[in-house]
Scaffold this active site. Structure first.
Site, PDB file in Angstrom:
ATOM      1  N   GLY A 157       0.817  -1.211   0.000  1.00 30.75           N
ATOM      2  CA  GLY A 157       0.000   0.000   0.000  1.00 30.75           C
ATOM      3  C   GLY A 157       0.849   1.258   0.000  1.00 30.75           C
ATOM      4  N   SER A 191      -1.587  -4.215  -6.087  1.00 26.77           N
ATOM      5  CA  SER A 191      -1.587  -5.544  -6.706  1.00 26.77           C
ATOM      6  C   SER A 191      -1.961  -6.618  -5.701  1.00 26.77           C
ATOM      7  CB  SER A 191      -0.190  -5.869  -7.260  1.00 26.77           C
ATOM      8  OG  SER A 191       0.165  -4.957  -8.264  1.00 26.77           O
ATOM      9  N   GLU A 277      12.706  -4.608  -4.054  1.00 29.21           N
ATOM     10  CA  GLU A 277      11.851  -4.740  -5.239  1.00 29.21           C
ATOM     11  C   GLU A 277      12.683  -4.669  -6.515  1.00 29.21           C
ATOM     12  OE1 GLU A 277       8.653  -1.894  -5.294  1.00 29.21           O
ATOM     13  OE2 GLU A 277       7.660  -2.844  -6.983  1.00 29.21           O
TER      14      GLU A 277
HETATM   15  C1  LIG Z   1       0.990  -3.213 -13.022  1.00 28.63           C
HETATM   16  C2  LIG Z   1       1.232  -2.268 -11.881  1.00 28.63           C
HETATM   17  C3  LIG Z   1       1.226  -2.762 -10.595  1.00 28.63           C
HETATM   18  C4  LIG Z   1       1.426  -1.883  -9.513  1.00 28.63           C
HETATM   19  N1  LIG Z   1       1.365  -2.397  -8.245  1.00 28.63           N
HETATM   20  C5  LIG Z   1       1.481  -1.551  -7.189  1.00 28.63           C
HETATM   21  C6  LIG Z   1       1.347  -2.049  -5.849  1.00 28.63           C
HETATM   22  O1  LIG Z   1       1.135  -3.244  -5.630  1.00 28.63           O
HETATM   23  N2  LIG Z   1       1.434  -1.162  -4.828  1.00 28.63           N
HETATM   24  C7  LIG Z   1       1.697   0.165  -5.031  1.00 28.63           C
HETATM   25  O2  LIG Z   1       1.810   0.894  -4.051  1.00 28.63           O
HETATM   26  N3  LIG Z   1       1.821   0.668  -6.286  1.00 28.63           N
HETATM   27  C8  LIG Z   1       1.715  -0.162  -7.360  1.00 28.63           C
HETATM   28  N4  LIG Z   1       1.825   0.334  -8.648  1.00 28.63           N
HETATM   29  C9  LIG Z   1       1.979   1.771  -8.838  1.00 28.63           C
HETATM   30  C10 LIG Z   1       3.344   2.204  -9.363  1.00 28.63           C
HETATM   31  O3  LIG Z   1       4.302   2.126  -8.363  1.00 28.63           O
HETATM   32  C11 LIG Z   1       3.167   3.633  -9.895  1.00 28.63           C
HETATM   33  O4  LIG Z   1       2.337   3.546 -11.035  1.00 28.63           O
HETATM   34  C12 LIG Z   1       4.494   4.264 -10.261  1.00 28.63           C
HETATM   35  O5  LIG Z   1       5.256   4.517  -9.110  1.00 28.63           O
HETATM   36  C13 LIG Z   1       4.274   5.602 -11.024  1.00 28.63           C
HETATM   37  O6  LIG Z   1       3.424   6.436 -10.318  1.00 28.63           O
HETATM   38  P1  LIG Z   1       2.127   7.088 -10.986  1.00 28.63           P
HETATM   39  O7  LIG Z   1       1.365   5.997 -11.685  1.00 28.63           O
HETATM   40  O8  LIG Z   1       1.408   7.871  -9.951  1.00 28.63           O
HETATM   41  O9  LIG Z   1       2.673   8.029 -12.121  1.00 28.63           O
HETATM   42  P2  LIG Z   1       3.265   9.506 -11.903  1.00 28.63           P
HETATM   43  O10 LIG Z   1       4.220   9.510 -10.763  1.00 28.63           O
HETATM   44  O11 LIG Z   1       2.136  10.464 -11.881  1.00 28.63           O
HETATM   45  O12 LIG Z   1       4.102   9.696 -13.226  1.00 28.63           O
HETATM   46  C14 LIG Z   1       3.485  10.053 -14.476  1.00 28.63           C
HETATM   47  C15 LIG Z   1       4.592  10.226 -15.485  1.00 28.63           C
HETATM   48  O13 LIG Z   1       5.457  11.300 -15.103  1.00 28.63           O
HETATM   49  C16 LIG Z   1       6.817  10.846 -14.990  1.00 28.63           C
HETATM   50  N5  LIG Z   1       7.472  11.497 -13.861  1.00 28.63           N
HETATM   51  C17 LIG Z   1       6.985  11.658 -12.600  1.00 28.63           C
HETATM   52  N6  LIG Z   1       7.908  12.262 -11.818  1.00 28.63           N
HETATM   53  C18 LIG Z   1       8.994  12.487 -12.601  1.00 28.63           C
HETATM   54  C19 LIG Z   1      10.292  13.060 -12.367  1.00 28.63           C
HETATM   55  N7  LIG Z   1      10.641  13.512 -11.168  1.00 28.63           N
HETATM   56  N8  LIG Z   1      11.157  13.105 -13.413  1.00 28.63           N
HETATM   57  C20 LIG Z   1      10.818  12.619 -14.635  1.00 28.63           C
HETATM   58  N9  LIG Z   1       9.617  12.084 -14.899  1.00 28.63           N
HETATM   59  C21 LIG Z   1       8.723  11.997 -13.908  1.00 28.63           C
HETATM   60  C22 LIG Z   1       6.705   9.343 -14.769  1.00 28.63           C
HETATM   61  O14 LIG Z   1       7.862   8.661 -15.197  1.00 28.63           O
HETATM   62  C23 LIG Z   1       5.483   8.986 -15.622  1.00 28.63           C
HETATM   63  O15 LIG Z   1       5.866   8.827 -16.956  1.00 28.63           O
HETATM   64  C24 LIG Z   1       1.640  -0.511  -9.737  1.00 28.63           C
HETATM   65  C25 LIG Z   1       1.635  -0.019 -11.060  1.00 28.63           C
HETATM   66  C26 LIG Z   1       1.415  -0.876 -12.120  1.00 28.63           C
HETATM   67  C27 LIG Z   1       1.422  -0.313 -13.512  1.00 28.63           C
END
Ligand SMILES: Cc1cc2nc3c(=O)[nH]c(=O)nc-3n(C[C@H](O)[C@H](O)[C@H](O)COP(=O)(O)OP(=O)(O)OC[C@H]3O[C@@H](n4cnc5c(N)ncnc54)[C@H](O)[C@@H]3O)c2cc1C
Length: 426
Positions: A157, A191, A277
């Site tokens: 989480g 997940s 991880e």
């Molecule tokens: C299949 C899958 C399983 C997952 N499972 C889990 C889980 O079990 N538990 C959990 O907690 N999370 C989980 N996640 C979440 C995952 O960790 C996040 O999706 C990931 O950390 C990106 O965060 P966000 O989706 O909020 O995107 P954002 O952080 O909003 O990013 C959006 C875009 O902006 C870019 N970006 C953001 N900040 C920067 C920066 N400083 N410099 C350059 N580019 C940047 C990113 O690279 C991305 O392209 C899962 C995600 C997926 C796809």
């Protein structure tokens, strides 16, 4: 290691074909003990998957996580009963105490046998190592044995609608009420939450006014999932599966003792989990990718796509990509005799995520027009294409991986916080 699998260990150095048997002075050829160990793993997996557990062979991989839950749970318990879960954990915590080298052999054989996707992966790969590194003896006694036995499943989480890459932005709150913490907020992309008995939750336990210190005042809580204050909403993914969920906490509760590390000091613990991880657990996975590439080559031979020089070049490039991944795993191992992962390991997630997404695209291109009618529920290559879109996002997106490499491996100046709003990239 598989470079020289089967070759006797002896003097190190360059062979006549110019390929070195050693990296950084470490002999990479498989020792007699390694070969005996590989045979032991292979025979255990064949016994199970060739008999009682034949139905789960090849199931539960990316995009197929929902498959055969009860049967895979029985497989988890079978692994646990025979000492084949948590193989890298120290023996005093119920693990097998394998060296990194033997862990890779185990993961290679697991993939070679097409053994099922592991339900216990989050407990075994993330929470368990975190509790071993940061937990109290009482937490270790309570939480580690059911993971080893394949009895309790965990979910992570961390992410929230406003906190992904910028993880310090978590807004979920936990307040003390007597002997308990009361948790309110929302997580997303969680997940396997629908199967998990427990969730490790990052929650704010103290407000911090200075945006530059947001990583302070966060705690790492272990929260039971089966309670009225938790509601799950599955998110349907491209594959049609619902591997992840939204998780809503509405005054959910957990015991005061279920904080890992210091109250308010959860950031350090959370970063420790992320290192697990992105670390050793991914070193053996190129064998899974090899199985997928073999399937793509078989399609190309069957439908004539292999006659196209451009396709042949892409298949060859994919083969080379796998070789690079394997050699980088070896290089990483060469730097880990002391137990710590080398800086070179930091490229692992970026490399395999990008490679695997490209492999999914190659699978569809080789399929040609037929790909348009393939159904992910019954088609492993369609699932590969659809699910691998996520490989460059979860576990830290490619952009974040590049920042980590720049700052921590290459020692470049830190990303200016004002440019991104991010203090501590995931
Ligand atoms: C299949 C899958 C399983 C997952 N499972 C889990 C889980 O079990 N538990 C959990 O907690 N999370 C989980 N996640 C979440 C995952 O960790 C996040 O999706 C990931 O950390 C990106 O965060 P966000 O989706 O909020 O995107 P954002 O952080 O909003 O990013 C959006 C875009 O902006 C870019 N970006 C953001 N900040 C920067 C920066 N400083 N410099 C350059 N580019 C940047 C990113 O690279 C991305 O392209 C899962 C995600 C997926 C796809």
């Amino acid at each position: 290691m598989t470079v020289a699998a089967g070759a006797p260990a002896g003097a190190t150095g360059s062979k006549s074909d110019g390929v070195s048997d050693s990296v950084g002075g470490v002999d990479l050829r498989e020792s007699a003990d390694d070969r005996t160990f590989r045979a032991e793993v292979r025979s255990f997996l064949e016994d199970g998957l060739g008999g009682e557990f034949a139905a789960v062979r090849g199931r539960g991989g990316p995009g197929d996580e929902g498959a055969l839950f009860a049967e895979r749970q029985a497989w988890e318990r079978h692994l646990g009963a025979h000492g084949w879960t948590c193989v890298g954990w120290p023996k005093e915590h119920g693990g097998r105490g394998l060296s990194l080298r033997q862990q890779v052999i185990y993961h290679e054989e697991y993939a070679r046998a097409r053994a099922p996707g592991r339900l216990g992966i989050i407990g075994e790969g993330l929470l368990g190592p975190t509790v071993i590194a940061f937990g109290s003896p009482a937490q270790q006694r309570r939480f580690l044995p059911p993971i080893v036995a394949g009895e309790e499943l965990w979910c992570q989480g961390y992410s929230e609608p406003g906190a992904g890459s910028d993880l310090a932005g978590v807004a979920t709150r936990a307040e003390r009420d007597g002997d308990e913490w009361v948790i309110t907020g929302q997580k997303v992309w969680t997940s396997l939450a629908h199967w998990a008995q427990w969730c490790f939750v990052l929650a704010r336990t103290a407000p911090v006014a200075d945006p530059g210190r947001r990583h302070q005042g966060i705690s790492y809580l272990l929260v039971p999932m089966d309670q009225p204050g938790i509601e799950l909403r599955p998110i349907v993914q491209l594959t049609g599966d619902s591997e992840f969920n939204e998780v809503f906490f509405d005054r959910a509760r957990t015991a005061a003792a279920n904080v890992v590390g210091e109250v308010g000091g959860g950031w350090r613990v959370a970063m420790g989990t992320l290192a697990f991880e992105r670390g050793a657990s991914t070193l053996g996975q190129q064998l899974n990718f090899r199985n997928e590439l073999d399937a793509i080559v078989a399609v190309a031979r069957r439908n004539g796509a292999a006659g196209d020089p451009a396709v042949r070049q892409r298949l060859a490039r994919a083969h080379i990509g796998l070789e690079i991944m394997r050699l980088n795993a070896l290089r990483t191992l060469a730097g880990t005799e002391s137990g710590a992962l080398a800086p070179a390991a930091m490229i692992t997630k970026l490399y395999w995520g990008t490679f695997h997404r490209g492999l999914g695209e190659l699978a569809m291109d080789v399929r040609g027009a037929e790909a348009l009618t393939s159904v992910p529920e019954t088609d492993a290559l369609a699932r590969l294409f659809l699910f691998s879109r996520a490989d460059t996002i979860y576990g830290g997106s490619n952009q974040i991986q590049r920042t980590i490499i720049g700052e921590r491996a290459l020692g470049l100046p830190k990303e200016p916080p004002a440019a991104t709003g991010n203090k501590e990239p995931r």
